[in-house]
Design an enzyme around this catalytic site. Sequence first.
Site, PDB file in Angstrom:
ATOM      1  CB  CYS A  73     -31.922-113.093 -17.587  1.00  0.00           C
ATOM      2  SG  CYS A  73     -31.138-113.364 -16.000  1.00  0.00           S
ATOM      3  CB  CYS A  79     -27.399-109.912 -12.800  1.00  0.00           C
ATOM      4  SG  CYS A  79     -25.893-110.357 -13.653  1.00  0.00           S
ATOM      5  CB  CYS A  82     -27.793-108.357 -19.125  1.00  0.00           C
ATOM      6  SG  CYS A  82     -27.093-109.844 -19.821  1.00  0.00           S
ATOM      7  CB  CYS A 161     -25.258-116.664 -16.975  1.00  0.00           C
ATOM      8  SG  CYS A 161     -24.983-115.269 -18.052  1.00  0.00           S
ATOM      9  CD  GLN A 284     -11.433-111.117 -28.583  1.00  0.00           C
ATOM     10  OE1 GLN A 284     -12.524-110.769 -28.128  1.00  0.00           O
ATOM     11  NE2 GLN A 284     -10.473-110.258 -28.875  1.00  0.00           N
ATOM     12  CE1 TYR A 313      -1.213-102.846 -24.410  1.00  0.00           C
ATOM     13  CE2 TYR A 313      -1.167-102.283 -26.747  1.00  0.00           C
ATOM     14  CZ  TYR A 313      -0.954-101.939 -25.426  1.00  0.00           C
ATOM     15  OH  TYR A 313      -0.482-100.688 -25.132  1.00  0.00           O
ATOM     16  CD  GLU A 334      -0.791-110.846 -23.283  1.00  0.00           C
ATOM     17  OE1 GLU A 334      -1.516-110.251 -24.088  1.00  0.00           O
ATOM     18  OE2 GLU A 334      -0.992-110.852 -22.054  1.00  0.00           O
ATOM     19  CB  CYS A 410     -12.820-103.646 -25.213  1.00  0.00           C
ATOM     20  SG  CYS A 410     -11.432-103.402 -24.113  1.00  0.00           S
TER      21      CYS A 410
END
Length: 453
Positions: A73, A79, A82, A161, A284, A313, A334, A410
């Site tokens: 990229c 940016c 990444c 992107c 996701q 969740y 949720e 995460c």
Amino acid sequence: MGMKKDDLITIKIEDMSSEGLGVGRCDGMAFFVKDTVIGDVAEAKIMKLKKTYGYARLVRLLVPSADRVEPLCPVSRQCGGCQIQAMSYEAQLRFKEEKVRNNLIRIGKFENPPMEPILRMERPYRYRNKAQFPVGTDRDGRLIAGFYAGRTHSIIECADCLLGAEVNQRILSIVLAHMETYKIPPYQEQNASGLVRHVMTRVGFATGQIMVCIVINGDSLPKSEELVGNLLQLPGMTSITLNINKDATNVILGRQIKLLWGQTYIEDTIGDIRFRISPLSFYQVNPLQTEKLYAKALEYAALTGTETVWDLYCGIGTISLFLAKRAKKVCGVEIVPDAIRDARENAALNHITNAEFFVGKAEEVLPEKYKTEGITADVIVVDPPRKGCEESVLATMLRMAPKRIVYVSCDSATLARDLRYLCDNGYELTKCCPADMFGNSVHVETIVKLVRK
Ligand code: SAH
């Protein structure tokens, strides 16, 4: 005399921070150097000095690391998306495995975490099904769309992107041309003026369905029928909506959705389950890896068909429905009402009748239901946002005493913190598997299995 700001130093990068900055030592001080990777020897300029550490800017590479690759990229350095595109994919995977292991050891106090090899992607590009492009102007007043530069709100122009779908480019050029033609101003954060804030897109990788949602600081978009006509030239267009967001906020989406054309949702499949996805619902972003992640969740849950499962969740019920076929009953919780509406629709769409969904905060719904109804679980699955689980959720889980807990995370730092709590109170960490859902970024997903002792 010690070092001072603007001094040039020569530094060997030996480690990487969790945000993806190279870390090296010079004169007993640790320096964080953006745009370097482990193994680089670099000349860097000191930008900021603290007592024991500092920040330096890469001036030139003296010896490039063997792990370096040429980023594909053109704006990868500016940016914020990444952070580690200049690292080979193999090195990225090692970095992510180490990050998880280190957090489990350092924060979780697990001596020897039972790690499985990371679930890797076949190709760490074009994997995202969702994109949110801020719209603005460049210095010359030209309309642009792109991404925020790391830690800022200035827009780096980037219509393609490389992590996202190729069609995004065409969507953006249609939207910008429309704004150009009818002199529709982009939103300006400084004085909360202007109309168009963001363009959000979603693509169902399995179905080919496309969603375009234009976030505006107002109630309507001039000549929207014409914009719709142009967007309809793209094959797969399924949902075109406006999202109303008139607040002076960093939050991208407002609460209200207005349909411009088609339906307010798209559909996609993961494994053999079909999902309906609304603009406001979490889904996701990497569907190929999600399938591997959920297969792992299913393995760790070790269901035989007789279990009651709670999925906290739960979003639009993805994990819940994945597990429902192998369980007696699944209950999902949720916070986002639209997501729960999707979850219920999704159960019906897939003829799943043993799943029930509740709207509310996990930290309120679970303790309340435990107190008033004495709910039980054989297996509990949690997949919280980055901040992890509230202590009241963990405490209630302990009281419910499920045989197994599957924790999908995460953020391995908050995961490690929560695991310590659960393992101090009767559970054992038996398996841990990192998953690369976000190639070229520093983020890593982790899934673990806990068993009651
Ligand atoms: N398990 C789902 C979603 C995981 S993302 C999947 O795999 O698709 C985390 C979800 O937690 C989001 O849908 C978010 O809206 C929800 N959430 C955030 N805070 C919450 C809370 N306090 N209680 C319940 N859900 C919450």
